[in-house]
Design an enzyme around this catalytic site. Structure first.
Site, PDB file in Angstrom:
ATOM      1  N   TRP A  44      -1.351  -6.859  -7.289  1.00  0.00           N
ATOM      2  CA  TRP A  44      -0.934  -7.138  -5.903  1.00  0.00           C
ATOM      3  C   TRP A  44      -2.118  -7.039  -4.954  1.00  0.00           C
ATOM      4  O   TRP A  44      -2.268  -7.845  -4.038  1.00  0.00           O
ATOM      5  CB  TRP A  44       0.197  -6.211  -5.475  1.00  0.00           C
ATOM      6  CG  TRP A  44       1.443  -6.396  -6.289  1.00  0.00           C
ATOM      7  CD1 TRP A  44       2.066  -5.452  -7.053  1.00  0.00           C
ATOM      8  CD2 TRP A  44       2.220  -7.601  -6.438  1.00  0.00           C
ATOM      9  NE1 TRP A  44       3.170  -5.990  -7.660  1.00  0.00           N
ATOM     10  CE2 TRP A  44       3.290  -7.298  -7.305  1.00  0.00           C
ATOM     11  CE3 TRP A  44       2.098  -8.891  -5.926  1.00  0.00           C
ATOM     12  CZ2 TRP A  44       4.246  -8.245  -7.669  1.00  0.00           C
ATOM     13  CZ3 TRP A  44       3.047  -9.841  -6.293  1.00  0.00           C
ATOM     14  CH2 TRP A  44       4.096  -9.513  -7.155  1.00  0.00           C
ATOM     15  N   ASP A  88      -0.199  -2.041   1.763  1.00  0.00           N
ATOM     16  CA  ASP A  88       1.006  -2.579   1.140  1.00  0.00           C
ATOM     17  C   ASP A  88       1.778  -1.385   0.583  1.00  0.00           C
ATOM     18  O   ASP A  88       1.306  -0.716  -0.342  1.00  0.00           O
ATOM     19  CB  ASP A  88       0.578  -3.548   0.021  1.00  0.00           C
ATOM     20  CG  ASP A  88       1.763  -4.108  -0.777  1.00  0.00           C
ATOM     21  OD1 ASP A  88       2.910  -3.675  -0.551  1.00  0.00           O
ATOM     22  OD2 ASP A  88       1.510  -4.978  -1.637  1.00  0.00           O
ATOM     23  N   LYS A  99      12.360  -3.161  -3.434  1.00  0.00           N
ATOM     24  CA  LYS A  99      12.022  -2.054  -4.312  1.00  0.00           C
ATOM     25  C   LYS A  99      12.784  -0.789  -3.890  1.00  0.00           C
ATOM     26  O   LYS A  99      13.385  -0.127  -4.709  1.00  0.00           O
ATOM     27  CB  LYS A  99      10.510  -1.778  -4.295  1.00  0.00           C
ATOM     28  CG  LYS A  99       9.628  -3.023  -4.424  1.00  0.00           C
ATOM     29  CD  LYS A  99       9.543  -3.540  -5.847  1.00  0.00           C
ATOM     30  CE  LYS A  99       9.039  -4.960  -5.957  1.00  0.00           C
ATOM     31  NZ  LYS A  99       7.651  -5.188  -5.585  1.00  0.00           N
TER      32      LYS A  99
HETATM   33  C1  LIG Z   1       6.773  -6.452  -5.497  1.00  0.00           C
HETATM   34  C2  LIG Z   1       5.504  -6.260  -4.787  1.00  0.00           C
HETATM   35  C3  LIG Z   1       4.905  -7.283  -4.019  1.00  0.00           C
HETATM   36  C4  LIG Z   1       5.449  -8.682  -3.947  1.00  0.00           C
HETATM   37  O1  LIG Z   1       6.589  -8.760  -3.255  1.00  0.00           O
HETATM   38  P1  LIG Z   1       7.389 -10.166  -3.098  1.00  0.00           P
HETATM   39  O2  LIG Z   1       8.434  -9.757  -2.123  1.00  0.00           O
HETATM   40  O3  LIG Z   1       7.910 -10.548  -4.439  1.00  0.00           O
HETATM   41  O4  LIG Z   1       6.432 -11.155  -2.542  1.00  0.00           O
HETATM   42  C5  LIG Z   1       3.753  -6.999  -3.340  1.00  0.00           C
HETATM   43  N1  LIG Z   1       3.192  -5.782  -3.409  1.00  0.00           N
HETATM   44  C6  LIG Z   1       3.724  -4.783  -4.148  1.00  0.00           C
HETATM   45  C7  LIG Z   1       3.052  -3.458  -4.178  1.00  0.00           C
HETATM   46  C8  LIG Z   1       4.895  -4.994  -4.855  1.00  0.00           C
HETATM   47  O5  LIG Z   1       5.419  -4.005  -5.584  1.00  0.00           O
END
Ligand SMILES: *Cc1c(COP(=O)(O)O)cnc(C)c1O
Length: 361
Positions: free
Chosen positions: A102, A172, A196
């Site tokens: 990511w 993030d 999540k």
């Molecule tokens: C799941 C995830 C993403 C991507 O998220 P999407 O909503 O599928 O674009 C980005 N960063 C992290 C840390 C993630 O766990």
């Protein structure tokens, strides 16, 4: 009805009481005679839902008043571009730490819009640790410094934040938001996809210091401009209405049933300890991450034997422990134990692992 324990990295489990409340309110939301799914986002009744969701998020996360809270679409992945387009606006430079896929994707996107620099990477060891950072290598006039706080695929987390001085820290927090208290004032911007730890898929929360927005790059699409969404209370266009509503229910659950983020952290630590203690004592199963960087949310582990891993995943699934197969880049297994995973779920997993080890060694 028999519900499984779902160890998926996302979308993931939601608290049962939240699902029941959503079910109760499905046909008639609080006497409105309609489902939240059917409501106009411009209606009075919906307006109170989105305002309440924001107020609860501000309260639960203790978000300072000089930060905007935005409910957007496009997933965590759109933020890789949005962060760069909106914040790479002075020197046009930004620093990135590569701690997984990511973070790498974010860096690649950042590099399309400015001078993105890799400060450190842990790719040499399949991202199984958080690299030590040397402050003297940071770009002094960077527009921001980017990290992925909890690395969903690899199971690492920053226990200590990099000291970036006056350079805004961007993180993030898709897979750790609401799992423990976080000092928002230490960041310029935080973002998280909902699926999540917050709600079903469809919504991304952005928490951004207000002085950082309003000066995006000229090429920025209107829908990617934070200021536009801030000026319109996340209602420039139709927001992800139902997901925001479920996020509100989840925030009520954290506030009223759990008792806030300090309590949430305690529960998460208790769950993770049970699993990590077993991994450390097992002769068959091994955690893949260095101890000091272990995540509370995502726990990858392996037996070291692909056939045995596959057998474990198959038998776990048959026993109601589902979605435990590891990401293809790590192999083995991964147990994602987000907020909504009950202690009993982890207990059942650990007992199952013990039995499996006895039978197969
Ligand atoms: C799941 C995830 C993403 C991507 O998220 P999407 O909503 O599928 O674009 C980005 N960063 C992290 C840390 C993630 O766990």
């Amino acid at each position: 009805m028999s519900r499984v324990y779902n160890f998926s990295a996302g979308p993931s489990m939601l608290p049962e009481s939240v699902l029941k409340k959503a079910a109760d309110e499905m046909l008639d939301y609080q006497g409105s005679g309609q489902s939240v799914m059917e409501m106009s986002h411009r209606s009075k009744v919906y307006d109170s839902i989105i305002k309440e969701a924001e107020a609860l998020l501000r309260e639960v996360m203790n978000i300072p008043d000089n930060y905007k809270v935005l409910f957007l679409q496009g997933g965590g992945s759109s933020q890789f571009a949005m962060v760069a387009l909106n914040l790479m606006n002075k020197s046009g430079k930004a620093d990135y730490v590569l701690t997984g896929q990511w973070a790498k994707k974010a860096y690649k996107e950042g590099a399309r819009y400015g001078e993105a620099k890799v400060i450190a990477s842990s790719e040499d060891k399949t991202f199984s640790y958080i690299p030590k950072l040397d402050k003297s290598t940071f770009t002094p006039d960077a527009d921001y410094f980017y990290i992925c706080m909890n690395n969903t695929i690899y199971g690492t987390v920053y226990h200590e934040l990099p000291d970036t001085g006056d350079v805004p820290l961007v993180a993030d927090i898709s897979s750790c938001i609401l799992s423990e208290p976080i000092d928002v004032s230490k960041f310029g911007l935080l973002f998280a996809g909902a699926q999540k730890n917050m709600a079903p898929a469809g919504m991304t929360v952005v928490i951004v210091r207000e002085d950082l927005i309003g000066n995006p790059q000229d090429i920025t699409p209107t829908m990617f401009n934070y200021q536009i969404h801030a000026d319109n209370g996340s209602m420039f266009n139709t927001p992800p209405c139902y997901t925001i509503y479920v996020a509100k229910l989840v925030l009520e659950w954290i506030k009223n049933e759990i008792g806030g983020l300090d309590k949430m952290k305690e529960l998460n630590e208790k769950k993770a300890k049970l699993l990590y203690d077993f991994l450390d004592s097992s002769k068959m199963f091994k955690g893949t991450v260095v101890k000091e960087d272990r995540s509370l949310m995502n726990v990858p582990f392996v037996t070291g034997d692909d056939e045995l891993d596959a057998k474990f995943v198959k038998e776990a699934t048959e026993n109601g422990l589902v979605n435990i197969k590891g990401h293809r880049s790590v192999g083995g297994m991964r147990a994602s134990i987000y907020n909504a995973m009950p202690y009993e779920g982890v207990e059942k997993l650990v007992n199952f692992m013990k039995e499996f080890e006895e039978k197969n060694s």
